[in-house]
Design a protein around this motif. Structure first.
Motif, PDB file in Angstrom:
ATOM      1  N   PRO A 179       0.796  -1.229   0.000  1.00 38.71           N
ATOM      2  CA  PRO A 179       0.000   0.000   0.000  1.00 38.71           C
ATOM      3  C   PRO A 179       0.828   1.279   0.000  1.00 38.71           C
ATOM      4  CG  PRO A 179      -0.888  -1.567   1.586  1.00 38.71           C
ATOM      5  CD  PRO A 179       0.419  -2.128   1.112  1.00 38.71           C
ATOM      6  N   LEU A 180       2.013   1.246   0.611  1.00 37.92           N
ATOM      7  CA  LEU A 180       2.848   2.439   0.658  1.00 37.92           C
ATOM      8  C   LEU A 180       3.311   2.849  -0.733  1.00 37.92           C
ATOM      9  CD1 LEU A 180       5.040   1.626   3.787  1.00 37.92           C
ATOM     10  CD2 LEU A 180       2.945   2.989   3.670  1.00 37.92           C
ATOM     11  N   LEU A 181       3.326   1.893  -1.659  1.00 43.00           N
ATOM     12  CA  LEU A 181       3.710   2.182  -3.046  1.00 43.00           C
ATOM     13  C   LEU A 181       2.495   2.426  -3.929  1.00 43.00           C
ATOM     14  CD1 LEU A 181       6.451  -0.584  -3.488  1.00 43.00           C
ATOM     15  CD2 LEU A 181       6.822   1.829  -2.954  1.00 43.00           C
ATOM     16  N   PHE A 182       1.535   1.518  -3.863  1.00 41.64           N
ATOM     17  CA  PHE A 182       0.446   1.515  -4.844  1.00 41.64           C
ATOM     18  C   PHE A 182      -0.654   2.525  -4.525  1.00 41.64           C
ATOM     19  CE2 PHE A 182       2.026  -3.020  -4.886  1.00 41.64           C
ATOM     20  CZ  PHE A 182       2.831  -2.817  -5.994  1.00 41.64           C
ATOM     21  N   GLY A 183      -0.904   2.798  -3.244  1.00 43.76           N
ATOM     22  CA  GLY A 183      -1.891   3.820  -2.907  1.00 43.76           C
ATOM     23  C   GLY A 183      -1.495   5.181  -3.456  1.00 43.76           C
ATOM     24  N   PRO A 184      -0.302   5.694  -3.087  1.00 44.95           N
ATOM     25  CA  PRO A 184       0.136   6.976  -3.654  1.00 44.95           C
ATOM     26  C   PRO A 184       0.300   6.934  -5.174  1.00 44.95           C
ATOM     27  CG  PRO A 184       1.434   6.401  -1.717  1.00 44.95           C
ATOM     28  CD  PRO A 184       0.620   5.192  -2.058  1.00 44.95           C
ATOM     29  N   ALA A 185       0.773   5.800  -5.716  1.00 45.48           N
ATOM     30  CA  ALA A 185       0.958   5.710  -7.171  1.00 45.48           C
ATOM     31  C   ALA A 185      -0.361   5.907  -7.913  1.00 45.48           C
ATOM     32  CB  ALA A 185       1.564   4.352  -7.528  1.00 45.48           C
ATOM     33  N   SER A 186      -1.463   5.431  -7.323  1.00 48.10           N
ATOM     34  CA  SER A 186      -2.762   5.588  -7.980  1.00 48.10           C
ATOM     35  C   SER A 186      -3.213   7.040  -7.999  1.00 48.10           C
ATOM     36  CB  SER A 186      -3.816   4.730  -7.261  1.00 48.10           C
ATOM     37  OG  SER A 186      -4.213   5.306  -6.025  1.00 48.10           O
ATOM     38  N   GLU A 187      -2.630   7.871  -7.129  1.00 48.58           N
ATOM     39  CA  GLU A 187      -2.951   9.295  -7.125  1.00 48.58           C
ATOM     40  C   GLU A 187      -2.076  10.077  -8.093  1.00 48.58           C
ATOM     41  OE1 GLU A 187      -4.354   9.163  -2.425  1.00 48.58           O
ATOM     42  OE2 GLU A 187      -2.357   9.886  -2.968  1.00 48.58           O
ATOM     43  N   VAL A 188      -1.083   9.401  -8.676  1.00 45.37           N
ATOM     44  CA  VAL A 188      -0.212  10.030  -9.682  1.00 45.37           C
ATOM     45  C   VAL A 188      -0.573   9.546 -11.079  1.00 45.37           C
ATOM     46  CG1 VAL A 188       2.171  10.314 -10.476  1.00 45.37           C
ATOM     47  CG2 VAL A 188       1.668  10.283  -8.026  1.00 45.37           C
ATOM     48  N   TRP A 189      -0.695   8.230 -11.252  1.00 44.70           N
ATOM     49  CA  TRP A 189      -0.935   7.653 -12.576  1.00 44.70           C
ATOM     50  C   TRP A 189      -2.365   7.144 -12.793  1.00 44.70           C
ATOM     51  CZ3 TRP A 189       3.895   6.408 -10.188  1.00 44.70           C
ATOM     52  CH2 TRP A 189       4.986   7.006 -10.804  1.00 44.70           C
ATOM     53  N   GLY A 190      -3.191   7.201 -11.769  1.00 47.43           N
ATOM     54  CA  GLY A 190      -4.567   6.741 -11.911  1.00 47.43           C
ATOM     55  C   GLY A 190      -4.772   5.373 -11.287  1.00 47.43           C
ATOM     56  N   ARG A 191      -6.041   5.055 -11.044  1.00 49.65           N
ATOM     57  CA  ARG A 191      -6.375   3.798 -10.365  1.00 49.65           C
ATOM     58  C   ARG A 191      -6.215   2.588 -11.283  1.00 49.65           C
ATOM     59  NH1 ARG A 191      -6.535   6.990  -5.821  1.00 49.65           N
ATOM     60  NH2 ARG A 191      -8.412   8.257  -5.698  1.00 49.65           N
TER      61      ARG A 191
ATOM     62  N   LEU B 232       8.015  15.406 -12.338  1.00 52.57           N
ATOM     63  CA  LEU B 232       7.475  14.104 -11.961  1.00 52.57           C
ATOM     64  C   LEU B 232       8.220  13.503 -10.780  1.00 52.57           C
ATOM     65  CD1 LEU B 232       5.496  11.808 -12.565  1.00 52.57           C
ATOM     66  CD2 LEU B 232       7.168  10.874 -14.181  1.00 52.57           C
ATOM     67  N   SER B 233       9.542  13.702 -10.739  1.00 56.07           N
ATOM     68  CA  SER B 233      10.322  13.130  -9.635  1.00 56.07           C
ATOM     69  C   SER B 233       9.868  13.698  -8.293  1.00 56.07           C
ATOM     70  CB  SER B 233      11.812  13.416  -9.843  1.00 56.07           C
ATOM     71  OG  SER B 233      12.044  14.823  -9.921  1.00 56.07           O
ATOM     72  N   LYS B 234       9.574  14.992  -8.262  1.00 52.73           N
ATOM     73  CA  LYS B 234       9.117  15.616  -7.017  1.00 52.73           C
ATOM     74  C   LYS B 234       7.718  15.145  -6.664  1.00 52.73           C
ATOM     75  CE  LYS B 234       8.561  20.075  -4.705  1.00 52.73           C
ATOM     76  NZ  LYS B 234       8.687  21.562  -4.840  1.00 52.73           N
ATOM     77  N   VAL B 235       6.846  15.029  -7.672  1.00 50.51           N
ATOM     78  CA  VAL B 235       5.479  14.553  -7.436  1.00 50.51           C
ATOM     79  C   VAL B 235       5.500  13.139  -6.861  1.00 50.51           C
ATOM     80  CG1 VAL B 235       3.310  13.905  -8.551  1.00 50.51           C
ATOM     81  CG2 VAL B 235       4.445  16.041  -9.185  1.00 50.51           C
ATOM     82  N   CYS B 236       6.354  12.274  -7.451  1.00 50.70           N
ATOM     83  CA  CYS B 236       6.439  10.887  -6.975  1.00 50.70           C
ATOM     84  C   CYS B 236       6.982  10.824  -5.551  1.00 50.70           C
ATOM     85  CB  CYS B 236       7.323  10.068  -7.920  1.00 50.70           C
ATOM     86  SG  CYS B 236       6.601   9.795  -9.548  1.00 50.70           S
ATOM     87  N   THR B 237       7.986  11.638  -5.265  1.00 52.09           N
ATOM     88  CA  THR B 237       8.549  11.654  -3.911  1.00 52.09           C
ATOM     89  C   THR B 237       7.505  12.082  -2.889  1.00 52.09           C
ATOM     90  OG1 THR B 237      10.746  12.157  -4.789  1.00 52.09           O
ATOM     91  CG2 THR B 237      10.362  12.613  -2.453  1.00 52.09           C
ATOM     92  N   GLN B 238       6.760  13.148  -3.227  1.00 58.19           N
ATOM     93  CA  GLN B 238       5.705  13.611  -2.323  1.00 58.19           C
ATOM     94  C   GLN B 238       4.643  12.540  -2.122  1.00 58.19           C
ATOM     95  OE1 GLN B 238       4.465  17.165  -4.376  1.00 58.19           O
ATOM     96  NE2 GLN B 238       5.848  18.500  -3.209  1.00 58.19           N
ATOM     97  N   ALA B 239       4.311  11.829  -3.208  1.00 62.29           N
ATOM     98  CA  ALA B 239       3.277  10.796  -3.116  1.00 62.29           C
ATOM     99  C   ALA B 239       3.730   9.629  -2.245  1.00 62.29           C
ATOM    100  CB  ALA B 239       2.908  10.299  -4.513  1.00 62.29           C
TER     101      ALA B 239
END
Length: 493
Positions: A108-120, A266-273
C-alpha cells in the motif's frame, strides 16, 4: 498547427478541433485550466449512472475480498506444508500466513500513492495480473523458501486493491452517501480472512494444500479479466489529464493545468506521493490513533486464527474441516456490524449535522465505533473462558461472533472517517492504515502459540482483552475533539 479553428491538421499527433467540445475549444484557444463540461458532465466519475457506479463498487470490493481471502486460505494447511518440506519449526509454520500479511504492509505504501499520480486503473490491473502470477508460484513451490518469497510478493501486489478501493469509492460516491459503499468494500476485506480458512480447511483435508493456492489463481484470474474489461478510470485528475493531453495535441502549446495535479517535476510529485502515507501516519494524531486501534484488532483477528484449530480440535474433538467452520461465527459478527453501519452511518452523520445547524462532520462517523468497539474485549473474555471450561461448543462460538462485531465496528467507521477527512488523498490515507494494520496482522499472531501454550485460552484471551479496553476511549475522544485536532495539527500533503 491548424491556421483556423475549423481546419483539420495534417500532423499525425494532432487532434482535429472539430472533434473537441465547445468548452474544450475555448480552453484550447486561451490555454486555460482544463475542466468538466459543467456540473453534469457524464465523463466525471461522480456523474456516472447509479448502475455503473454500483458495478464499480462491487468489482473493487470483490478484488478487495480476494487478497485477505488468500492471506488465510492456507492457514489450516500449514501443518501439511511443514510436513512436505520436512520442517517442524512452529515459528516458520506461523510465518507461512504472516509473511503474506507483511507483504500487505509494503504494497500500500507504493500503490496507494501511485494511484494518485498515474490513476487507479493501471495500478489495479497491473497488480491483479502480478498477484495471479505470484500465487501460481506459491502453488508450484518446491521448497519452503520459494513458497515464502512468492507469498510475500503476492501479498505486496495483492494489497493494491485494499489501499486503492477507498480511493475509488471517494472518486465515485459523495460524502453523504458513502457509508453503504464503504460498508460493501470493508465487509469484503474483513470477510476474506474469515472465509479463507473454511475453504482451505476442506481443500487441504480433501485434496492437498496446493489447491488452496490454485483456488485463488482461478478466482483471481477470472476477477482480473472482469476488472480489466469493465472497470474504467475513476480518478478525476487522471481523467482530466487525459482530456488536457487531447487538447494539447491540438493547440501544440504547453500542457494545460489540471485541477488536483501539481505543476511540478514528476520526480518531485512521486517523492511527495510516496512519503504522503508516512506523513499522515506520523504527523496526524487522528490517523495515528485510528491506525493503532485498527492494527490491534486486525492483529487479534489473525492471532485468533491460530487458536481456533487447536482449541476446537483438542477441547471439542472437531476435525480439520469442522474447525474451519468456526471462522464463520467471526463472519456473522462482521456481517451484523456491516449491515448496521451501512444503514445508519450516513443517516446519523446528516442528522447530527442538521441538529447542530452544520454539515455532517467526519467525526460523526465515529459514534457507531464508540458503541461497537467494547465488543472486542467482551467477545474475547466470552470466547476464552467458555472454551477454557469446555462449555457447549456454541458458547465460545457466540463469543467469537462478538469479537467479529467489534472488529468491524472499529474498521468500517474508521475507514469512513479517513476517506471523509482526506478525500482527495483517500488512497494514501488507507495505505497508512493498511500498513500498520498489516504489520500487526503479520507479527501479533507469531506471539499466539507461545502465549496460549503458557496461559491457555482463558488467560490468553483475557490479556488481549485488557489491552483492547485501554484503546476503547479513542473513538469517544475523537468524536469530541477530532475536528479541533484536525485544525490544530494540519498535515501538508
Amino acid at each position: 498547427m491548424a491556421s483556423t479553428p475549423t481546419s483539420i491538421s495534417n500532423e499525425p499527433n494532432e487532434v482535429p478541433i472539430a472533434s473537441l467540445s465547445e468548452t474544450d475549444r475555448r480552453i484550447a484557444v486561451r490555454g486555460d485550466e482544463v475542466d468538466w463540461e459543467g456540473s453534469n458532465d457524464p465523463k466525471n466519475p461522480m456523474n456516472w449512472s447509479e448502475k455503473r457506479r454500483l458495478i464499480s463498487v462491487i468489482l473493487i470490493s470483490i478484488v478487495g475480498f480476494l487478497t485477505p481471502f488468500s492471506s488465510s486460505v492456507s492457514a489450516p494447511a500449514t501443518a501439511q506444508i511443514m510436513n512436505e518440506f520436512h520442517t517442524s519449526d512452529k515459528t516458520l509454520e506461523g510465518f507461512v500466513v504472516s509473511v503474506f500479511v507483511l507483504g500487505n504492509a509494503v504494497g500500500p505504501l507504493l500503490f496507494g500513492p501511485a494511484s494518485e499520480v498515474w490513476g487507479r486503473s493501471i495500478i489495479l490491473n497491473s497488480c491483479n495480473a502480478l498477484f495471479v502470477a505470484f500465487t501460481i508460484g506459491c502453488a508450484l513451490a518446491t521448497s519452503l523458501p520459494m513458497l515464502m518469497v512468492f507469498r510475500f510478493l503476492s501479498g505486496c501486489v495483492g494489497a493494491a486493491p485494499v489501499a486503492i478501493g477507498g480511493g475509488v469509492i471517494a472518486d465515485l460516491i459523495p460524502k453523504e452517501r458513502r457509508g453503504k459503499a464503504m460498508g460493501i468494500f470493508t465487509t469484503g476485506s474483513l470477510a476474506g480472512p474469515v472465509v479463507g480458512p473454511i475453504a482451505g480447511g476442506y481443500l487441504a483435508q480433501g485434496i492437498n494444500w496446493r489447491w488452496s493456492f490454485w483456488l485463488v489463481v482461478i478466482i483471481g484470474g477470472l476477477v482480473s479479466v472482469l476488472v480489466l474489461l469493465v472497470l474504467r478510470e475513476t480518478h478525476a485528475p487522471t481523467v482530466l489529464k487525459w482530456k488536457a493531453s487531447k487538447i494539447q495535441k491540438h493547440n501544440g502549446g504547453p500542457m494545460l493545468r489540471v485541477p488536483g495535479i501539481k505543476d511540478e517535476p514528476l520526480s518531485k510529485v512521486c517523492t511527495q506521493a510516496i512519503v504522503r502515507p508516512a506523513k499522515m501516519l506520523f504527523l496526524s494524531p487522528i490517523t495515528a490513533s485510528l491506525s493503532v486501534f485498527q492494527a490491534l484488532v486486525f492483529g487479534y483477528m489473525y492471532l485468533m486464527f491460530t487458536t481456533f484449530t487447536p482449541t476446537f480440535e483438542t477441547k471439542y474433538g472437531f476435525s480439520l474441516g469442522e474447525s474451519g467452520v468456526v471462522y464463520l461465527s467471526l463472519g456473522v459478527g462482521i456481517a451484523i456490524t456491516a449491515f448496521t453501519v451501512t444503514q445508519y452511518s450516513d443517516k446519523l452523520m446528516l442528522a447530527r449535522g442538521a441538529k447542530k445547524n452544520r454539515e455532517g462532520r467526519p467525526e460523526d462517523r465515529l459514534l457507531l465505533m464508540s458503541y461497537g468497539a467494547p465488543m472486542v474485549p467482551i467477545g474475547l473474555l466470552w470466547y476464552g473462558w467458555s472454551a477454557q471450561h469446555q462449555l457447549h461448543f456454541m458458547v465460545p462460538i457466540v463469543g467469537i461472533a462478538f469479537v467479529g462485531l467489534g472488529i468491524m465496528s472499529v474498521s468500517l467507521p474508521g475507514n469512513l472517517y479517513m476517506v471523509d477527512t482526506f478525500t482527495n488523498y483517500a488512497a494514501s490515507a488507507l495505505a497508512a492504515v493498511t500498513f500498520l494494520r498489516s504489520v500487526a496482522g503479520g507479527l501479533i499472531p507469531l506471539a499466539g502459540p507461545p502465549m496460549f501454550n503458557a496461559l491457555d485460552v482463558g488467560w490468553g484471551c483475557s490479556t488481549l482483552a485488557f489491552i483492547a479496553v485501554a484503546l476503547c476511549p479513542i473513538p469517544l475522544l475523537l468524536t469530541r475533539y477530532g475536528e479541533l485536532i484536525r485544525t490544530k495539527f494540519p498535515v501538508r500533503l
